[in-house]
Design a protein around this motif. Structure first.
Motif, PDB file in Angstrom:
ATOM      1  N   ASP A 176       0.836  -1.205   0.000  1.00 49.69           N
ATOM      2  CA  ASP A 176       0.000   0.000   0.000  1.00 49.69           C
ATOM      3  C   ASP A 176       0.874   1.259   0.000  1.00 49.69           C
ATOM      4  OD1 ASP A 176      -2.358  -1.416  -0.008  1.00 49.69           O
ATOM      5  OD2 ASP A 176      -2.637  -1.322   2.173  1.00 49.69           O
ATOM      6  N   LEU A 177       1.933   1.254   0.800  1.00 49.33           N
ATOM      7  CA  LEU A 177       2.840   2.397   0.844  1.00 49.33           C
ATOM      8  C   LEU A 177       3.497   2.618  -0.507  1.00 49.33           C
ATOM      9  CD1 LEU A 177       4.388   4.596   2.395  1.00 49.33           C
ATOM     10  CD2 LEU A 177       6.048   2.832   3.055  1.00 49.33           C
ATOM     11  N   ASP A 178       3.900   1.544  -1.139  1.00 43.81           N
ATOM     12  CA  ASP A 178       4.515   1.627  -2.464  1.00 43.81           C
ATOM     13  C   ASP A 178       3.555   2.306  -3.436  1.00 43.81           C
ATOM     14  OD1 ASP A 178       5.990   1.296  -4.753  1.00 43.81           O
ATOM     15  OD2 ASP A 178       6.230  -0.853  -4.562  1.00 43.81           O
ATOM     16  N   ARG A 179       2.285   1.906  -3.399  1.00 42.60           N
ATOM     17  CA  ARG A 179       1.289   2.495  -4.302  1.00 42.60           C
ATOM     18  C   ARG A 179       1.107   3.981  -4.023  1.00 42.60           C
ATOM     19  NH1 ARG A 179      -1.121  -2.696  -3.915  1.00 42.60           N
ATOM     20  NH2 ARG A 179      -2.269  -2.131  -2.021  1.00 42.60           N
ATOM     21  N   VAL A 180       1.054   4.341  -2.753  1.00 45.12           N
ATOM     22  CA  VAL A 180       0.886   5.751  -2.386  1.00 45.12           C
ATOM     23  C   VAL A 180       2.047   6.593  -2.899  1.00 45.12           C
ATOM     24  CG1 VAL A 180       0.903   7.359  -0.430  1.00 45.12           C
ATOM     25  CG2 VAL A 180      -0.565   5.350  -0.367  1.00 45.12           C
ATOM     26  N   LEU A 181       3.253   6.089  -2.733  1.00 42.88           N
ATOM     27  CA  LEU A 181       4.436   6.846  -3.132  1.00 42.88           C
ATOM     28  C   LEU A 181       4.585   6.947  -4.646  1.00 42.88           C
ATOM     29  CD1 LEU A 181       7.012   5.518  -0.510  1.00 42.88           C
ATOM     30  CD2 LEU A 181       5.919   7.760  -0.553  1.00 42.88           C
ATOM     31  N   HIS A 182       3.961   6.036  -5.372  1.00 45.37           N
ATOM     32  CA  HIS A 182       4.064   6.049  -6.836  1.00 45.37           C
ATOM     33  C   HIS A 182       2.779   6.501  -7.520  1.00 45.37           C
ATOM     34  CE1 HIS A 182       7.626   3.467  -6.089  1.00 45.37           C
ATOM     35  NE2 HIS A 182       8.051   3.949  -7.238  1.00 45.37           N
ATOM     36  N   GLN A 183       1.894   7.161  -6.776  1.00 41.75           N
ATOM     37  CA  GLN A 183       0.602   7.504  -7.373  1.00 41.75           C
ATOM     38  C   GLN A 183       0.624   8.809  -8.182  1.00 41.75           C
ATOM     39  OE1 GLN A 183      -2.244   8.018  -4.234  1.00 41.75           O
ATOM     40  NE2 GLN A 183      -1.099   9.661  -3.232  1.00 41.75           N
ATOM     41  N   ASP A 184       1.675   9.615  -8.019  1.00 42.69           N
ATOM     42  CA  ASP A 184       1.748  10.872  -8.771  1.00 42.69           C
ATOM     43  C   ASP A 184       2.359  10.639 -10.145  1.00 42.69           C
ATOM     44  OD1 ASP A 184       0.752  12.592  -6.690  1.00 42.69           O
ATOM     45  OD2 ASP A 184       2.678  12.312  -5.681  1.00 42.69           O
ATOM     46  N   GLY A 185       1.769  11.267 -11.154  1.00 41.73           N
ATOM     47  CA  GLY A 185       2.325  11.153 -12.501  1.00 41.73           C
ATOM     48  C   GLY A 185       1.618  10.090 -13.324  1.00 41.73           C
ATOM     49  N   ASP A 186       1.890  10.129 -14.622  1.00 43.53           N
ATOM     50  CA  ASP A 186       1.239   9.205 -15.551  1.00 43.53           C
ATOM     51  C   ASP A 186       1.905   7.838 -15.585  1.00 43.53           C
ATOM     52  OD1 ASP A 186      -0.561  11.184 -16.341  1.00 43.53           O
ATOM     53  OD2 ASP A 186       0.825  11.953 -17.857  1.00 43.53           O
ATOM     54  N   ASP A 187       3.162   7.767 -15.182  1.00 42.36           N
ATOM     55  CA  ASP A 187       3.893   6.503 -15.225  1.00 42.36           C
ATOM     56  C   ASP A 187       4.295   6.120 -13.804  1.00 42.36           C
ATOM     57  OD1 ASP A 187       5.487   4.334 -15.617  1.00 42.36           O
ATOM     58  OD2 ASP A 187       6.887   5.292 -17.001  1.00 42.36           O
TER      59      ASP A 187
END
Length: 206
Positions: free
Chosen positions: A53-64
């Protein structure tokens, strides 16, 4: 990413130290260099699902998502860098301002409080006390007269003092990259600086 990869990624970006300020789980390296992630509320180790879940949160900004950068952490890092620079610039405590003004510390404290109440002096809370940024003062410790009309709308807006300090001492977009407290010394630029201060104050959260 697994826990070590996520930790490596954040360290490479220079963002690992800002996780706690963002209310996110943090990690410590054990003697073998393995990242041990913990919940900020309970201190318990993160489960695999929590780490995902943390990984998803940290990578949620941007198109890629694979190359996204956590913008909130980047902003916190920038804020920390700016604050460090501000704290490294000349400031006064009640005691040092009293020396400059040639008055007692109690008199300086009273004058600072009265000026702050009128919105005529920027006073910044720090470490349980206050700092008076020196850029706004003349050589004898009084507020620069040309800054009064700039300070008043900003301080009346209840804007965060750190934000006021930052805006006044950093290049401002509304002024074409000029530093407000420097630009206001120029009689031709002073009205533009005052107008920019009013515009900024109008946008401040109420």
């Amino acid at each position: 990413m697994n826990g070590d990869q996520l930790a490596d990624w954040l360290e490479d970006l220079g963002l690992a130290d800002h996780l706690a300020a963002a209310g996110l789980p943090g990690f410590e390296r054990d003697l073998g260099g393995v990242a041990r992630w913990r919940d900020p509320g309970t201190g318990a180790p993160l489960t695999g699902d929590q780490l995902a879940d943390l990984d998803r949160v940290l990578h949620q900004d941007g198109d890629d998502p694979a190359h996204a950068v956590p913008l909130a952490l980047v902003q916190l890092r920038r804020q920390a860098q700016v604050r460090a620079a501000l704290l490294a610039s000349p400031t006064h405590t009640y005691a040092t301002l009293a020396q400059v003004r040639g008055v007692s510390e109690n008199a300086a404290r009273f004058a600072v409080h009265k000026a702050a109440e009128r919105g005529a002096l920027l006073v910044v809370p720090h470490d349980g006390g206050v700092l008076v940024p020196a850029f706004q003062l003349t050589g004898d410790g009084e507020v620069r007269p040309e800054l009064t009309a700039v300070l008043e709308p900003l301080l009346a807006s209840r804007m965060d003092p750190w934000q006021v300090w930052t805006w006044l001492t950093q290049p401002a977009g509304l002024l074409g990259g000029q530093v407000p407290h420097e630009a206001v010394r120029d009689d031709d630029e002073a009205p533009i600086v005052r107008h920019a201060a009013v515009r900024l104050a109008e946008r401040a959260p109420r």
